[in-house]
Design a protein around this motif. Structure first.
Motif, PDB file in Angstrom:
ATOM      1  N   ALA A   7      38.957  38.792  37.469  1.00 12.40           N
ATOM      2  CA  ALA A   7      38.017  39.833  37.732  1.00 12.40           C
ATOM      3  C   ALA A   7      37.936  40.993  37.043  1.00 12.40           C
ATOM      4  CB  ALA A   7      38.008  40.129  39.152  1.00 12.40           C
ATOM      5  N   PHE A   8      38.973  41.323  36.465  1.00 16.23           N
ATOM      6  CA  PHE A   8      39.070  42.598  35.548  1.00 16.23           C
ATOM      7  C   PHE A   8      39.900  42.293  34.249  1.00 16.23           C
ATOM      8  CE2 PHE A   8      38.168  44.806  39.589  1.00 16.23           C
ATOM      9  CZ  PHE A   8      37.060  45.391  39.117  1.00 16.23           C
ATOM     10  N   LYS A  13      32.997  46.056  38.960  1.00 18.67           N
ATOM     11  CA  LYS A  13      32.881  45.615  40.253  1.00 18.67           C
ATOM     12  C   LYS A  13      31.408  45.560  40.602  1.00 18.67           C
ATOM     13  CE  LYS A  13      36.899  48.796  41.434  1.00 18.67           C
ATOM     14  NZ  LYS A  13      37.184  50.034  41.924  1.00 18.67           N
ATOM     15  N   LEU A  16      30.013  42.042  39.550  1.00 10.84           N
ATOM     16  CA  LEU A  16      30.699  41.040  40.567  1.00 10.84           C
ATOM     17  C   LEU A  16      30.177  41.139  42.043  1.00 10.84           C
ATOM     18  CD1 LEU A  16      34.424  40.482  39.702  1.00 10.84           C
ATOM     19  CD2 LEU A  16      32.302  38.922  39.322  1.00 10.84           C
ATOM     20  N   SER A  17      30.234  42.461  42.527  1.00 11.85           N
ATOM     21  CA  SER A  17      29.822  42.504  44.074  1.00 11.85           C
ATOM     22  C   SER A  17      28.390  42.468  44.160  1.00 11.85           C
ATOM     23  CB  SER A  17      30.214  43.745  44.841  1.00 11.85           C
ATOM     24  OG  SER A  17      29.726  44.793  43.888  1.00 11.85           O
ATOM     25  N   LEU A  27      34.416  40.750  49.063  1.00 15.72           N
ATOM     26  CA  LEU A  27      35.241  41.106  47.803  1.00 15.72           C
ATOM     27  C   LEU A  27      35.729  42.516  47.758  1.00 15.72           C
ATOM     28  CD1 LEU A  27      33.836  38.548  45.340  1.00 15.72           C
ATOM     29  CD2 LEU A  27      36.431  38.726  46.301  1.00 15.72           C
ATOM     30  N   LEU A  31      38.574  43.670  45.140  1.00 15.84           N
ATOM     31  CA  LEU A  31      38.137  44.346  43.786  1.00 15.84           C
ATOM     32  C   LEU A  31      38.852  45.910  43.573  1.00 15.84           C
ATOM     33  CD1 LEU A  31      34.625  42.955  43.570  1.00 15.84           C
ATOM     34  CD2 LEU A  31      36.645  42.261  42.195  1.00 15.84           C
ATOM     35  N   SER A  32      38.619  46.659  44.807  1.00 14.76           N
ATOM     36  CA  SER A  32      39.123  48.104  44.637  1.00 14.76           C
ATOM     37  C   SER A  32      40.775  48.230  44.683  1.00 14.76           C
ATOM     38  CB  SER A  32      38.343  48.997  45.746  1.00 14.76           C
ATOM     39  OG  SER A  32      37.106  49.092  45.566  1.00 14.76           O
ATOM     40  N   PRO A  35      42.596  44.270  42.287  1.00 13.22           N
ATOM     41  CA  PRO A  35      42.057  43.470  41.415  1.00 13.22           C
ATOM     42  C   PRO A  35      42.761  42.731  40.255  1.00 13.22           C
ATOM     43  CG  PRO A  35      42.358  45.993  40.848  1.00 13.22           C
ATOM     44  CD  PRO A  35      42.775  45.689  42.221  1.00 13.22           C
ATOM     45  N   THR A  38      42.443  39.020  41.864  1.00 11.27           N
ATOM     46  CA  THR A  38      41.205  38.625  42.122  1.00 11.27           C
ATOM     47  C   THR A  38      40.741  37.891  40.807  1.00 11.27           C
ATOM     48  OG1 THR A  38      40.952  40.722  43.523  1.00 11.27           O
ATOM     49  CG2 THR A  38      38.894  39.312  42.853  1.00 11.27           C
ATOM     50  N   TYR A  50      35.412  32.720  43.981  1.00 12.30           N
ATOM     51  CA  TYR A  50      36.368  33.597  43.877  1.00 12.30           C
ATOM     52  C   TYR A  50      37.665  33.013  44.644  1.00 12.30           C
ATOM     53  CZ  TYR A  50      35.268  34.916  48.772  1.00 12.30           C
ATOM     54  OH  TYR A  50      35.226  34.929  50.200  1.00 12.30           O
ATOM     55  N   ALA A  52      40.786  35.801  45.982  1.00 10.32           N
ATOM     56  CA  ALA A  52      41.110  37.165  46.085  1.00 10.32           C
ATOM     57  C   ALA A  52      42.438  37.165  46.912  1.00 10.32           C
ATOM     58  CB  ALA A  52      40.007  37.937  46.557  1.00 10.32           C
TER      59      ALA A  52
END
Length: 183
Positions: A7-8, A13, A16-17, A27, A31-32, A35, A38, A50, A52
Motif C-alpha cells: 500500500a505504501f 492513504k 486508497l481509502s 482499512l 493504513l495509519s 502500513p 497492507t 486488499y 491488511a
C-alpha cells in the motif's frame, strides 16, 4: 492481469481509502498504524482487493482504540450530515476486546477483501498468502480475524486458507465469529 502491491509508497492513504472498491472505513486503521502489512490487489480497473494485517494485534488494537478511533470520531461526528451515514456510525460503535487466549495463540490480526468483480480465486489467494508470508517472515506464529456468520463467501475463502472457527467465549456483535490459523 493482476498486480499485488504494498500500500505504501504506492498510493497515499487518501487515494486508497477513497477508491470505490476498497472500504476505507475498514482499512483506515491499518493504513495509519500498520502500513507495512497492507497490500492492494489491482487490475486494469484499479484497486480491487486488499490484505491488511498487524503483526502485534494487541498493541495495534490498543493504539487503534486509544488514539486512532478518537481522532476519527472527532473528525467525523455521529450527526454528520442527516442522521449520520453508515460509514460514520461505524466509527462510533465500540469495538469489542479480543480475548487474551486468542491474542496469545494468534498474535497477528488480518483482514482480507476483494471487490465483487474479482472472480479469480487465485488472485485473492495470492494476495492473502502475500500477507500471511510477510507476517510469518517477521515472527508471527498465528493470525486471527473476525467474519460475519452471514458472509458465506468470506467464511469459505478463509476456510480454504486453513482458518478455523475459534471456540472462545467472545462478546462479539451477534452473527460474527473469530477465525484463526497457525502459521
Amino acid at each position: 492481469c493482476w498486480v499485488i502491491r504494498a500500500a505504501f509508497p504506492f498510493r497515499s492513504k487518501a487515494q486508497l481509502s477513497h477508491a470505490p472498491t476498497l472500504p476505507g472505513r475498514l482499512l483506515g486503521s491499518f493504513l495509519s498504524l500498520s502500513p507495512e502489512y497492507t497490500f492492494v490487489l489491482e487490475d486494469e480497473g484499479g484497486p480491487c482487493g486488499y490484505a491488511a494485517g498487524a503483526l502485534h494485534a494487541e498493541g495495534f488494537l490498543q493504539q487503534r482504540d486509544s488514539s486512532w478511533l478518537p481522532a476519527i470520531r472527532h473528525k467525523y461526528p455521529p450527526d454528520l450530515g442527516t442522521g449520520g451515514s453508515e460509514a460514520v456510525l461505524f466509527f462510533h460503535s465500540e469495538p469489542l476486546a479480543v480475548p487474551q487466549p486468542v491474542l496469545r495463540r494468534f498474535p497477528s490480526l488480518v483482514q482480507l477483501g476483494t471487490a465483487p468483480r474479482v472472480l479469480d480465486v487465485g488472485a485473492s489467494r495470492s494476495l492473502a498468502l502475500c500477507l500471511l508470508s510477510a507476517l510469518r517472515a517477521n515472527g508471527s506464529r498465528g493470525v486471527f480475524c473476525q467474519v460475519s456468520d452471514t458472509d458465506r463467501q468470506q467464511l469459505s475463502f478463509y476456510s480454504k486458507l486453513g482458518f478455523v472457527a475459534l471456540p472462545v467465549a467472545w462478546g462479539s456483535s451477534p452473527g460474527s465469529q473469530l477465525l484463526g490459523r497457525l502459521l
